[in-house]
Design an enzyme around this catalytic site. Structure first.
Site, PDB file in Angstrom:
ATOM      1  N   GLU A 200      34.158   8.717  15.481  1.00 21.47           N
ATOM      2  CA  GLU A 200      33.840   7.361  15.022  1.00 21.47           C
ATOM      3  C   GLU A 200      35.160   6.755  14.520  1.00 21.47           C
ATOM      4  O   GLU A 200      35.642   5.761  15.043  1.00 21.47           O
ATOM      5  CB  GLU A 200      32.795   7.416  13.895  1.00 21.47           C
ATOM      6  CG  GLU A 200      32.378   6.050  13.363  1.00 21.47           C
ATOM      7  CD  GLU A 200      31.377   6.143  12.196  1.00 21.47           C
ATOM      8  OE1 GLU A 200      31.240   7.229  11.600  1.00 21.47           O
ATOM      9  OE2 GLU A 200      30.740   5.115  11.882  1.00 21.47           O
ATOM     10  N   ASP A 278      22.256   2.903  13.943  1.00 18.23           N
ATOM     11  CA  ASP A 278      22.999   3.560  12.864  1.00 18.23           C
ATOM     12  C   ASP A 278      22.422   3.231  11.471  1.00 18.23           C
ATOM     13  O   ASP A 278      21.623   4.003  10.950  1.00 18.23           O
ATOM     14  CB  ASP A 278      24.493   3.196  12.960  1.00 18.23           C
ATOM     15  CG  ASP A 278      25.407   4.253  12.366  1.00 18.23           C
ATOM     16  OD1 ASP A 278      24.923   5.319  11.950  1.00 18.23           O
ATOM     17  OD2 ASP A 278      26.628   4.020  12.317  1.00 18.23           O
TER      18      ASP A 278
END
Ligand code: ADE
Ligand code: ZN
Length: 348
Positions: A200, A278
């Protein structure tokens, strides 16, 4: 033919990267704070929302852990999960695999069972009322140590019937997957599925570690894999799914602009990527809004875009921890849906 927005709205989808604590909308946070007699360090819902201005992952995590502090009782966890289910039941979401962060609660004195029971019973009700199938994945907080992760794994063992897998989240840089190699080995021995956030903000090396040391079955995010050609070849060869989160990536400045999001490139390379939300309460959109955000990048005609959207939705089901028969059933739902679209007369 439906517009792209209409097409997304009715498209059957699965969500595989969703932190239940990240669905905590400010309105509900204030309501539960009042119920639990907690004073929030923000004057109003608007003031809280204004604070959602992040320049990196850690900015978000600080506020996310602060928000969690309001969750105290089983009913709180039920209400949180139920609010998410009510939202996605209107988004043609058919299957969800949700993360929860037990350490964020246990360290505040909340029992593991209080958290799990609240989340699980809402999901059972969601299956009954909305026919949304589900799995629960317990994440280890990577900024904490191995010993704490082992303790958390021990707490999960009596609840194997309700937890399908383990994951790894929180501050990525400085906390490589290797730190949890032994915990994940034990989790695999106990029969849990394994996933991990990697790439990420962290480098491709963290994705290699997640594959080689943790032996993950899916990579959460995986954005930085595109920096390493050999890694891309490996992900292709092993058909490792990437649970991509477009609005999260723009909100956390992992991507400078949605126009530069790597998802189209991932699909072009043949990577098994799909779209997820998310932490939707913090990043400005649930699953459909994430699909909508990237849809302009998926082709030059509506036909091309719809083909890519169908691929993304199919990937969401084929990457899920469900049986082959269930996958087949959801793929048939998608096929039936795409046929209704092409049968509709064009509207000019
Ligand atoms: N916890 C909740 N959301 C997260 C994210 N996007 N990355 C790492 N940890 C998280
Ligand atoms: Zn995440």
């Amino acid at each position: 033919m439906q517009t792209i927005k209409e097409f997304i709205a009715g498209l059957p989808k699965a969500e595989l990267h969703l932190h239940i604590e990240g669905t905590f909308e400010p309105e509900l946070m204030f309501e539960l704070a009042e119920r639990n007699r907690i004073t929030l360090p923000f004057e109003s819902v608007e003031a809280l929302r204004k604070a959602y201005d992040f320049s990196e992952l850690q900015d978000f995590l600080d506020i996310y852990y602060q928000g969690m502090n309001v969750l105290r009782t089983e009913q709180d966890f039920y209400d949180l999960t139920w609010a998410y289910l009510e939202k996605v039941s209107k988004q043609a979401v058919r299957h969800i695999e949700i993360f929860f962060d037990p350490q964020g609660h246990v360290e505040r004195g909340i029992a593991f069972e209080t958290v799990l029971n609240g989340i699980h019973s809402a999901l059972v009700q969601g299956k009954k009322e909305f026919d949304i199938s589900f799995g629960i994945i317990m994440c280890f907080l990577r900024h904490l140590d191995e010993e704490d992760a082992f303790k958390t794994l021990d707490s999960a063992l009596p609840h194997k019937d309700r937890i399908i897998g383990v994951g790894l989240d929180s501050s990525e840089i400085g906390h490589p997957p290797s730190k949890f190699q032994r915990v994940f080995a034990r989790a695999r021995d106990e029969g849990f599925h394994v996933v991990a956030h990697a790439g990420e903000e962290g480098p491709p090396e963290y994705i290699y570690e997640a594959l080689d040391l943790l032996k993950v079955e899916r990579v959460d995010h995986g954005n930085t894999s595109l920096r390493d050609e050999a890694l891309v070849q490996r992900l292709l060869r092993e058909e490792i799914p990437l649970t991509v989160c477009p609005l999260s990536n723009t909100k956390l400045c992992v991507v400078d602009d949605i126009k530069n999001h790597p998802l189209p490139k991932m699909l072009e390379l043949g990577l098994k990527a799909m779209i997820n939300s998310d932490d939707p309460a913090y990043f400005g959109g649930y699953l459909n809004e994430n699909y909508e955000a990237v849809s302009p990048l998926l082709g030059s005609t509506d036909q091309e875009k719809k083909e890519k959207l169908l691929l993304l939705a199919s990937n969401s089901f084929t990457s899920a921890f469900i049986s082959e028969a269930e996958k087949e059933q959801y793929l048939q739902e998608i096929a039936a849906y795409s046929q209704t679209d092409s049968r509709e007369p064009a509207q000019e």
